[in-house]
Design a protein around this motif. Structure first.
Motif, PDB file in Angstrom:
ATOM      1  N   PHE A  82      -0.284   3.055  -8.543  1.00  0.00           N
ATOM      2  CA  PHE A  82      -0.815   2.311  -7.409  1.00  0.00           C
ATOM      3  C   PHE A  82      -1.967   3.000  -6.706  1.00  0.00           C
ATOM      4  O   PHE A  82      -2.535   2.450  -5.785  1.00  0.00           O
ATOM      5  N   ILE A 127       5.102   2.154  -0.680  1.00  0.00           N
ATOM      6  CA  ILE A 127       5.065   3.240  -1.653  1.00  0.00           C
ATOM      7  C   ILE A 127       4.394   4.480  -1.057  1.00  0.00           C
ATOM      8  O   ILE A 127       4.845   5.599  -1.254  1.00  0.00           O
ATOM      9  N   ASP A 128       3.305   4.267  -0.351  1.00  0.00           N
ATOM     10  CA  ASP A 128       2.555   5.392   0.204  1.00  0.00           C
ATOM     11  C   ASP A 128       1.947   4.963   1.533  1.00  0.00           C
ATOM     12  O   ASP A 128       1.109   4.067   1.564  1.00  0.00           O
ATOM     13  N   SER A 141       0.692   7.378   3.640  1.00  0.00           N
ATOM     14  CA  SER A 141       0.049   8.609   4.112  1.00  0.00           C
ATOM     15  C   SER A 141      -1.288   8.340   4.786  1.00  0.00           C
ATOM     16  O   SER A 141      -1.792   9.184   5.519  1.00  0.00           O
ATOM     17  N   TYR A 199       0.188   1.035   0.997  1.00  0.00           N
ATOM     18  CA  TYR A 199       0.356   0.008  -0.016  1.00  0.00           C
ATOM     19  C   TYR A 199       1.827  -0.204  -0.352  1.00  0.00           C
ATOM     20  O   TYR A 199       2.644   0.696  -0.199  1.00  0.00           O
TER      21      TYR A 199
END
Lengths: 109, 111
Positions: free
Chosen positions: A95, B55-56, B58, B48
């Motif tokens: 991703f 998922i992330d 950060s 995202y």
């Protein structure tokens, strides 16, 4: 250091000129690459993917150099309508997608 | 397909107010991204999701920012409280494989 770096420009070229943009990426694990185009006050849109063997779409040619970790975009016979910001993109798989800050192109009559 | 839909297209608010941005991804796309774009910092990935799961995150600048994706067809990005430095264009994008499709963006101005 940014993961994807581009010369911000602006590049000012006359109609009909050939112009080239380079982009470097720092993550050697990057797997796929793209060029996006963004018009003023609009969203980015995919211009073309970049393949190891190089690829061409009309007046546009994209190339990838994995050894040197850079990709390029060549625009031949520039049109006024090519004026935009061109964003380089590296995808590390899964991703993780990193956009460069963009290179601004102005094509003048 | 109508493409990625974002609302509102423009938002002007005062410092300290809560702002909620909304996104409807393209049907069938399993990844969703929130970006912020400014002249100074370019396009920044905030968070995202894949299959509705974050998922992330950060890239989320501070605890004032939060994002949710309660189902496959809807996501929100919330800023509470908003500050003038949050002024930017916020894009939502969805992806099926490699190509990301962006929405038209929300232009946020915090006074």
């Amino acid at each position: 250091r940014k993961e994807v770096e581009q010369d911000p420009g602006p590049f000012n070229v006359p109609e009909g000129a050939t112009v080239a943009f380079n982009c470097t990426y720092s993550n050697s694990a990057s797997q796929s690459f793209f060029w996006y185009r963004q018009d003023c006050r609009k969203e980015p849109k995919l211009l073309m993917s970049v393949y190891s063997s190089g690829n061409e779409d009309g007046r546009f040619t994209a190339q990838l150099n994995r050894a040197s970790q850079y990709i390029s975009l060549l625009i031949r016979d520039s049109k006024l309508s090519d004026s935009a910001t061109y964003l380089c993109v590296a995808n590390t798989g899964g991703f993780k997608t990193i956009f460069g800050a963009g290179t601004r192109l102005f094509v003048k009559a | 397909d109508a493409g990625v839909i974002q609302s509102p297209r423009h938002e002007v608010t005062e410092m300290g107010q809560e702002v909620t941005l909304r996104c409807k991804p393209i049907s069938g796309h399993n990844s969703l991204f929130w970006y912020r774009q400014t002249m100074m910092r370019g396009l920044e990935l905030l968070i995202y999701f894949n299959n509705n799961v974050p998922i992330d995150d950060s890239g989320m600048p501070e605890d004032r920012f939060s994002a949710k994706m309660p189902n496959a067809s809807f996501s929100t990005l919330k800023i509470q409280p908003s500050e003038p430095r949050d002024s930017a264009v916020y894009f939502c994008a969805s992806r099926e494989r490699y190509e990301q499709f962006f929405g038209p963006g929300t232009r946020l101005t915090v006074l």
